[in-house]
Motif scaffolding. Sequence first.
Motif, PDB file in Angstrom:
ATOM      1  N   GLU A  14     -10.716  -9.044  -4.830  1.00 30.37           N
ATOM      2  CA  GLU A  14     -10.716  -7.738  -5.504  1.00 30.37           C
ATOM      3  C   GLU A  14     -10.484  -6.611  -4.496  1.00 30.37           C
ATOM      4  N   ARG A  15     -11.122  -6.691  -3.324  1.00 29.59           N
ATOM      5  CA  ARG A  15     -10.898  -5.680  -2.286  1.00 29.59           C
ATOM      6  C   ARG A  15      -9.446  -5.700  -1.818  1.00 29.59           C
ATOM      7  N   ALA A  16      -8.932  -6.902  -1.629  1.00 30.62           N
ATOM      8  CA  ALA A  16      -7.557  -7.022  -1.141  1.00 30.62           C
ATOM      9  C   ALA A  16      -6.560  -6.463  -2.143  1.00 30.62           C
ATOM     10  N   ILE A  17      -6.784  -6.721  -3.437  1.00 37.19           N
ATOM     11  CA  ILE A  17      -5.872  -6.196  -4.460  1.00 37.19           C
ATOM     12  C   ILE A  17      -5.962  -4.675  -4.532  1.00 37.19           C
ATOM     13  N   ALA A  18      -7.162  -4.131  -4.385  1.00 34.71           N
ATOM     14  CA  ALA A  18      -7.316  -2.670  -4.394  1.00 34.71           C
ATOM     15  C   ALA A  18      -6.563  -2.024  -3.234  1.00 34.71           C
ATOM     16  N   GLN A  19      -6.553  -2.691  -2.083  1.00 33.44           N
ATOM     17  CA  GLN A  19      -5.872  -2.149  -0.911  1.00 33.44           C
ATOM     18  C   GLN A  19      -4.382  -2.478  -0.884  1.00 33.44           C
ATOM     19  N   ASN A  20      -3.984  -3.553  -1.580  1.00 30.10           N
ATOM     20  CA  ASN A  20      -2.580  -3.987  -1.574  1.00 30.10           C
ATOM     21  C   ASN A  20      -2.123  -4.247  -3.015  1.00 30.10           C
ATOM     22  N   PRO A  21      -2.060  -3.204  -3.839  1.00 26.00           N
ATOM     23  CA  PRO A  21      -1.784  -3.401  -5.268  1.00 26.00           C
ATOM     24  C   PRO A  21      -0.399  -3.970  -5.570  1.00 26.00           C
ATOM     25  N   GLU A  22       0.547  -3.872  -4.643  1.00 22.77           N
ATOM     26  CA  GLU A  22       1.899  -4.373  -4.890  1.00 22.77           C
ATOM     27  C   GLU A  22       2.127  -5.778  -4.345  1.00 22.77           C
ATOM     28  N   ASP A  23       1.113  -6.404  -3.795  1.00 22.72           N
ATOM     29  CA  ASP A  23       1.253  -7.726  -3.201  1.00 22.72           C
ATOM     30  C   ASP A  23       1.186  -8.790  -4.311  1.00 22.72           C
ATOM     31  N   THR A  24       2.356  -9.233  -4.781  1.00 20.46           N
ATOM     32  CA  THR A  24       2.392 -10.180  -5.895  1.00 20.46           C
ATOM     33  C   THR A  24       1.891 -11.565  -5.490  1.00 20.46           C
ATOM     34  N   ALA A  25       2.151 -11.972  -4.249  1.00 16.14           N
ATOM     35  CA  ALA A  25       1.658 -13.278  -3.793  1.00 16.14           C
ATOM     36  C   ALA A  25       0.132 -13.304  -3.834  1.00 16.14           C
ATOM     37  N   LEU A  26      -0.485 -12.203  -3.429  1.00 15.30           N
ATOM     38  CA  LEU A  26      -1.940 -12.089  -3.462  1.00 15.30           C
ATOM     39  C   LEU A  26      -2.453 -12.187  -4.891  1.00 15.30           C
ATOM     40  N   MET A  33       4.281 -10.817 -16.179  1.00 17.37           N
ATOM     41  CA  MET A  33       5.238 -11.503 -17.038  1.00 17.37           C
ATOM     42  C   MET A  33       6.523 -10.705 -17.215  1.00 17.37           C
ATOM     43  N   THR A  34       6.517  -9.434 -16.833  1.00 18.61           N
ATOM     44  CA  THR A  34       7.687  -8.590 -17.047  1.00 18.61           C
ATOM     45  C   THR A  34       8.681  -8.640 -15.893  1.00 18.61           C
ATOM     46  N   ALA A  35       8.284  -9.192 -14.746  1.00 20.92           N
ATOM     47  CA  ALA A  35       9.167  -9.239 -13.574  1.00 20.92           C
ATOM     48  C   ALA A  35       9.721 -10.647 -13.407  1.00 20.92           C
ATOM     49  N   ASN A  36      11.026 -10.765 -13.244  1.00 20.06           N
ATOM     50  CA  ASN A  36      11.655 -12.084 -13.141  1.00 20.06           C
ATOM     51  C   ASN A  36      11.121 -12.902 -11.970  1.00 20.06           C
ATOM     52  N   ARG A  51       7.560 -14.090 -13.158  1.00 19.37           N
ATOM     53  CA  ARG A  51       7.345 -14.510 -14.549  1.00 19.37           C
ATOM     54  C   ARG A  51       7.080 -16.006 -14.683  1.00 19.37           C
ATOM     55  N   ALA A  52       7.822 -16.827 -13.958  1.00 22.79           N
ATOM     56  CA  ALA A  52       7.662 -18.282 -14.106  1.00 22.79           C
ATOM     57  C   ALA A  52       6.273 -18.723 -13.682  1.00 22.79           C
ATOM     58  N   ARG A  53       5.819 -18.248 -12.537  1.00 22.91           N
ATOM     59  CA  ARG A  53       4.502 -18.652 -12.041  1.00 22.91           C
ATOM     60  C   ARG A  53       3.386 -18.079 -12.916  1.00 22.91           C
ATOM     61  N   ALA A  54       3.543 -16.812 -13.331  1.00 26.81           N
ATOM     62  CA  ALA A  54       2.531 -16.189 -14.187  1.00 26.81           C
ATOM     63  C   ALA A  54       2.439 -16.925 -15.526  1.00 26.81           C
ATOM     64  N   ALA A  55       3.588 -17.280 -16.112  1.00 26.32           N
ATOM     65  CA  ALA A  55       3.587 -17.985 -17.394  1.00 26.32           C
ATOM     66  C   ALA A  55       2.942 -19.364 -17.256  1.00 26.32           C
TER      67      ALA A  55
END
Length: 241
Positions: free
Chosen positions: A85-97, A122-125, A128-132
């Motif tokens: 949660e801390r890491a996502i707050a500091q790196n909100p654009e890190d999709t791998a995280l 799910m909206t980003a190509n 999307r595959a991994r999220a789905a």
Amino acid sequence: MLRPAIIVFGLVACFGAQSARAQDSAAVPTVAAAVALRNSGEFAKASEVLREVLAREPGNGDAARLSAQTLYWMKDIAGATAAYERAIAQNPEDTALRLEYAQMLVETRSNLRARQILEPMMTANETRARAATLLGTSLYWEGDLAGAAKHFRIALSVDSNMADARRQLHEIRSIAAPWFAIGTGALHDDQPLDRADATIEAGVFVNPLLSIAARVRPMRFTTGGDSPASTVALGEVELSH
């Protein structure tokens, strides 16, 4: 006679300073050192190194992700959750995280938080595959086979190489498929009594948790000699939840 001594002293001093700097550099914790410790199975030491890296570089996204993942591997779910949660707050654009955190949430059955993270992806190509696949997995484990199959199909339409989605979709199709079966049997008794029978069964899933099946079982009995044969048929309907 003094000049050579001064030169020697200067060289020694210079060498000592360089040695001290090399030792200081070697003592500085790094992400690479933590990865090496993780690879050798020393998770606790790796976690400590990563904490030191983050204390020095709080914005280091790689260190934050690895720190949270290491805590999860150590089965410290609460600590890993807080770290993610801390890491996502500091790196909100890190999709791998985000994907990595969502996988942990799915595996630990924290499905509500997992969906909050995965649905926007799910909206980003590229995600999307991994999220789905992860959303489908969470639904599959909850028993929503129809919803899970839908997400697995989406994942495979984006990336046909998603092995997890393909495997689980095949499992769902096997589990929920209608069925039809025929069986036969025969019995000889020294009474004398002979019996021949057949069983015909068909069934279908009304929804992922509810199935209905019908069976018909005709049986023919004979006692030998001139006695007429007797035929009995049984019918059965089964509702299973």
